[in-house]
Design an enzyme around this catalytic site. Structure first.
Site, short mmCIF file in Angstrom:
data_model
loop_
_atom_site.label_atom_id
_atom_site.label_comp_id
_atom_site.label_asym_id
_atom_site.label_seq_id
_atom_site.Cartn_x
_atom_site.Cartn_y
_atom_site.Cartn_z
N GLU A 21 0.85 -0.76 0.36
CA GLU A 21 0.20 0.14 -0.15
C GLU A 21 0.95 1.05 -0.35
O GLU A 21 1.99 1.41 -0.04
CB GLU A 21 -1.52 0.01 0.91
CG GLU A 21 -2.36 -0.51 0.96
CD GLU A 21 -3.29 0.21 0.06
OE1 GLU A 21 -2.54 1.15 -0.37
OE2 GLU A 21 -4.37 0.28 0.06
N ARG A 104 -6.25 0.89 12.26
CA ARG A 104 -4.92 1.31 12.05
C ARG A 104 -4.95 2.31 11.30
O ARG A 104 -5.44 2.37 11.11
CB ARG A 104 -4.15 -0.36 12.04
CG ARG A 104 -4.84 -0.63 10.61
CD ARG A 104 -4.36 -1.32 9.64
NE ARG A 104 -4.68 -2.53 8.51
CZ ARG A 104 -5.18 -1.68 7.63
NH1 ARG A 104 -4.49 -1.16 7.12
NH2 ARG A 104 -5.81 -2.42 6.69
N ASN A 106 -4.98 3.77 7.57
CA ASN A 106 -5.17 3.23 5.93
C ASN A 106 -4.77 4.38 5.09
O ASN A 106 -3.00 4.41 5.25
CB ASN A 106 -6.57 2.93 6.12
CG ASN A 106 -6.82 1.65 4.25
OD1 ASN A 106 -5.98 0.55 4.19
ND2 ASN A 106 -7.64 2.37 3.89
N ASN A 151 -10.50 5.21 1.13
CA ASN A 151 -9.33 4.54 0.91
C ASN A 151 -10.03 6.03 -0.70
O ASN A 151 -10.56 6.44 -0.62
CB ASN A 151 -9.48 3.54 -0.35
CG ASN A 151 -9.04 2.26 0.33
OD1 ASN A 151 -7.43 2.46 0.46
ND2 ASN A 151 -9.56 1.10 0.81
N ASP A 201 -10.40 1.56 -4.66
CA ASP A 201 -9.62 1.43 -3.29
C ASP A 201 -8.43 2.89 -3.90
O ASP A 201 -8.84 3.11 -3.58
CB ASP A 201 -8.37 0.01 -3.58
CG ASP A 201 -7.31 -0.49 -2.16
OD1 ASP A 201 -6.71 0.43 -2.21
OD2 ASP A 201 -7.74 -1.79 -1.85
#
Length: 295
Positions: A21, A104, A106, A151, A201
C-alpha cells in the site's frame, strides 16, 4: 470497454507484500517508497539503478510521506513518526488514534497545500470504525467518521477538489475544497462502482486531471475522466491491486502496489507474484506532489 486504451502491467519488484500500500515518490531522494502494512515493512526502489530494499518497522505503517526537510513521515497504526532513511532514526511526532486498539492507519496522501489527508480503519475492517483526518501545519483535524475502509484519497491539480471512497460502498466521492484546502459542505458522488467487478481502492490524479483508480479484486486499474467516465484501463497479472502512483524523474511510470491478503494457497499458487510491485508505461505523466509541511 473494448474501445478504450488498455495496457498490461509488468513486474517491477518481486516484493510479495501481504498488503502492499501507500506508494509514494520521493523526488529529492529519487526513490519510490511503499508499505507492507501487515508485514510491517517499508520498501523502496531506485528506478534509475533498479536497486531496491526494505526497512523493518515496529508498527503497521500505511504511507511514508516526503517531508520538506528530506525525511519521511511514517503514517502508523498508533503514531505519526519522522523517519530518516539514511540513519534509520525514528522520532515520534504525534499520536494517531493511540487510545483505540481496534484501528490502524489506512490510505493517506499529501494535498496541493502540503497538508496530509490520512485515514483509519478497523484492523478487522469493523464496520464504521474508521475516520478521515487532515494534518495541516502540525494540527490533526478530524473530517469524517463512521467509515469502514477509507481509500482513494487524491486531489485535483488546482486543489479545489478532494476525492475519497469508503471501499465497501463502491462509491467514489468528490468533495469541494476552499482556498486553504478545507472541505466545503458535503461530498457528492463522483462515480459508482457498486455494480462493477472489484472494489475501489487507492487512486491518483495524472497531469491531465484524470483519476487512476485501483479496483481490488478485479485485477485492474481504471482511468476516469473528470466526468467519471472510464477512458482507459491497466490489466495486472494479480487480482488485488491496492494503489497506483506516478514515479520516476519525469513521473512517466505508473507503479501499482498489490496484496496477498486473504488469498488461499491455491490462489497464491496461480498468482505467485501477488503482493509485488508492478509498473506500466502509458505515455501519460503524473502530477508532482508537494512534500508534507509540518509548520
Amino acid at each position: 470497454m473494448n474501445n478504450i486504451p488498455t495496457w498490461q502491467a509488468v513486474l517491477a519488484v518481486d516484493s510479495r507484500c501481504e498488503l502492499g500500500e501507500g506508494p509514494q515518490w520521493h523526488a529529492s531522494h529519487e526513490r519510490l517508497y511503499w508499505c507492507d502494512i501487515l508485514g510491517k515493512r517499508l520498501h523502496w526502489l531506485s528506478p534509475a539503478t533498479e536497486k531496491h530494499g526494505h526497512y523493518p518497522l515496529d508498527q503497521k505503517v500505511s504511507l511514508a510521506a516526503p517531508l520538506d526537510d528530506g525525511n519521511l513521515l511514517l503514517v502508523g497504526e498508533h503514531a505519526l513518526n519522522r523517519f530518516n532513511p539514511t540513519s534509520g532514526h525514528i522520532e515520534k511526532l504525534y499520536d494517531f488514534e493511540a487510545d483505540n486498539p481496534v484501528t490502524r492507519s489506512n490510505d493517506a496522501r499529501v494535498d496541493r497545500h502540503g497538508s496530509l489527508w490520512l485515514s483509519s480503519m478497523g484492523k478487522q475492517a469493523e464496520p464504521e470504525a474508521g475516520s478521515l483526518y487532515r494534518l495541516h501545519r502540525g494540527e490533526l483535524c478530524k473530517l469524517r467518521t463512521h467509515l469502514t475502509i477509507p481509500n482513494a484519497l487524491c486531489f485535483s491539480a488546482d486543489g479545489k477538489m478532494a476525492y475519497f471512497t469508503d471501499t465497501p460502498t463502491g462509491q467514489v466521492m468528490r468533495w469541494a475544497l476552499d482556498k486553504q484546502g478545507w472541505p466545503l459542505g458535503e461530498p457528492k458522488r463522483f462515480v459508482d462502482f457498486s455494480g462493477h467487478a472489484g472494489n475501489p481502492d487507492g487512486a491518483v490524479i495524472d497531469s491531465e486531471g484524470c483519476m487512476w483508480l485501483a479496483l481490488w479484486g478485479a485485477g485492474e486499474v481504471v482511468r476516469l475522466n473528470t466526468d467519471g467516465q472510464m477512458i482507459g484501463r491497466v490489466v495486472l497479472p494479480v487480482n488485488q491491486p491496492s494503489c497506483p502512483v506516478f514515479a520516476g524523474p519525469d513521473l512517466e511510470t505508473l507503479y501499482i502496489t498489490t496484496a496477498q491478503e486473504g488469498l488461499s494457497a491455491a490462489q497464491l499458487a496461480q498468482t505467485p507474484t501477488a503482493g509485488s510491485l508492478f509498473a506500466v508505461q502509458t505515455g501519460i505523466k503524473g502530477l508532482a506532489e508537494p512534500p508534507l509541511r509540518l509548520t
